[in-house]
Design an enzyme around this catalytic site. Structure first.
Site, PDB file in Angstrom:
ATOM      1  N   GLU A  82       0.694  -1.126  -0.013  1.00  0.00           N
ATOM      2  CA  GLU A  82      -0.026  -0.055   0.049  1.00  0.00           C
ATOM      3  C   GLU A  82       0.918   1.273  -0.058  1.00  0.00           C
ATOM      4  O   GLU A  82       2.034   1.251   0.361  1.00  0.00           O
ATOM      5  CB  GLU A  82      -0.981   0.099   1.077  1.00  0.00           C
ATOM      6  CG  GLU A  82      -0.427  -0.509   2.466  1.00  0.00           C
ATOM      7  CD  GLU A  82       0.828   0.320   3.104  1.00  0.00           C
ATOM      8  OE1 GLU A  82       0.648   1.526   3.032  1.00  0.00           O
ATOM      9  OE2 GLU A  82       1.724  -0.116   3.517  1.00  0.00           O
ATOM     10  N   GLU A 121       4.452  -0.647   1.402  1.00  0.00           N
ATOM     11  CA  GLU A 121       4.757  -1.065   0.006  1.00  0.00           C
ATOM     12  C   GLU A 121       4.688  -2.330  -0.218  1.00  0.00           C
ATOM     13  O   GLU A 121       4.630  -2.597  -1.396  1.00  0.00           O
ATOM     14  CB  GLU A 121       5.877  -0.221  -0.195  1.00  0.00           C
ATOM     15  CG  GLU A 121       6.156   1.111  -0.014  1.00  0.00           C
ATOM     16  CD  GLU A 121       7.541   1.587  -0.627  1.00  0.00           C
ATOM     17  OE1 GLU A 121       8.426   0.971  -1.104  1.00  0.00           O
ATOM     18  OE2 GLU A 121       7.835   2.669  -0.370  1.00  0.00           O
TER      19      GLU A 121
END
Length: 350
Positions: free
Chosen positions: A175, A318
């Site tokens: 994310e 991430e």
């Protein structure tokens, strides 16, 4: 409305017990003391149960990085300005971020998805599933409507279906969203009846005053919106995030398509918790990658009954921790496929 979500929920099935038992028997015949490879053996058994066969193969992998902006940034809850969300997405697309390096090392694809970025990004490499241009400020009202929450979850389900159809065999959750540890903390507190002090961490590295603002923002968001702990979609709509909702859908979609999903850190784990509140059987498809330094992550993992594979002191997000676990999945498969048995190697058993 919700037809795709309901269909996916109904498609999630328990793991295949026969395949798991066959895998356990195979592992016990290999030239080693039973169980001596620990979590690798557990992974092999889980992967067999998910695939429905003990004949496993190394498969194509993808880290799905979903991005969205958050209105709560107005409260000063992040050390970085909101425009960094879009800037970092471009960095992902150009291959310059940590997730690109770690996914590349593992031979995995990075799939970037715009779930609700405020900036208008034009790049053919970016998958657009934008529900709205960022959430509203949860301190002042709901993050989004219930309809938007459902759309975001269903977008995640649809993307899992598409990637499965393209031959991807393992998904990982990643994310990007400046400020997104704040709604994640609010969601965890709301779903589990926890206090802001229990779940709020420093996120991007806020100072002591920033930490106080985050705790106050989470407490205020819950007080203002009164999310229903028994209704995960209500929690998403009132105090959640678009990328978090999308990742919850990705988990459900992965399970519905019998794909393992490696979950990353705090935000990804809160998304997985939402998915499992909607469909408890999805929990068996989760592989927890690492323990984040973010305060609420251990609590979120505990709610799911998961023990992470790695403890590296990471807190980037991430999908970085998830990508680091891909070689462990491959190792579990290769142990099952390539190690000799006692019989084939002519080794005496105990």
């Amino acid at each position: 409305m919700m037809e795709k979500l309901q269909k996916a929920i109904e498609a999630v099935r328990p793991l295949d017990e026969r395949a798991m038992e066959e895998t356990r028997r195979r592992l016990d015949r290999l030239t080693k003391p039973p169980g001596s490879l620990g979590r690798l053996e557990e992974l092999a058994v889980q992967l067999a149960g998910i695939a429905g066969t003990s004949e496993l193969a190394v498969v194509r992998k993808a880290v799905v990085v979903m991005a969205g902006d958050h209105g709560v940034c107005e409260e000063g809850v992040s050390a970085f300005p909101q425009e960094v969300t879009g800037q970092m997405v471009l960095n992902f697309l150009n291959g310059g971020a940590a997730i690109n390096v770690l996914a590349g090392q593992a031979g995995a694809d990075v799939v970037c998805v715009d779930m609700g970025i405020k900036a208008q990004l034009k790049d053919e490499r970016l998958i657009s599933r934008n529900v709205r241009a960022g959430t509203a400020n949860i301190v002042r009202g709901p993050a989004m409507t219930r309809e938007e929450a459902v759309r975001a979850v269903e977008a995640g389900i649809g993307l899992a279906e598409e990637l499965a159809a393209q031959g991807v065999g393992v998904l990982a959750t990643g994310e990007m969203g400046i400020g997104n540890t704040t709604p994640s903390s609010a969601m965890l507190a709301a779903l589990c009846g926890l206090e802001p002090e229990d779940v709020v961490g420093r996120g991007t590295g806020v100072d002591e005053a920033g930490l106080v603002r985050k705790r106050e923002a989470v407490a205020s968001a819950i007080r203002t919106n009164r999310p229903d702990s028994e209704d995960p979609l209500d929690v998403i709509a009132k105090v959640g995030g678009l990328e978090i909702a999308g990742l919850a859908g990705l988990v459900i979609g992965a399970a519905a398509n019998r794909l393992p999903v490696v979950i990353d850190g705090f935000i990804s784990t809160v998304a997985a918790l939402v998915a499992c509140r909607l469909v408890p059987a999805a929990q068996a498809y989760l592989i927890p990658s690492h323990l984040s330094e973010e305060r609420g992550h251990r609590l979120a993992l505990g709610q799911l009954g998961l023990d992470p594979l790695l403890h590296l002191g990471m807190r980037l997000g991430e999908g970085t921790g998830a990508a680091l676990c891909f070689p462990l999945l491959d190792a579990a498969v290769q142990v099952l496929n390539k190690m000799a048995t006692f019989d084939s190697a002519g080794v005496s058993e105990s």
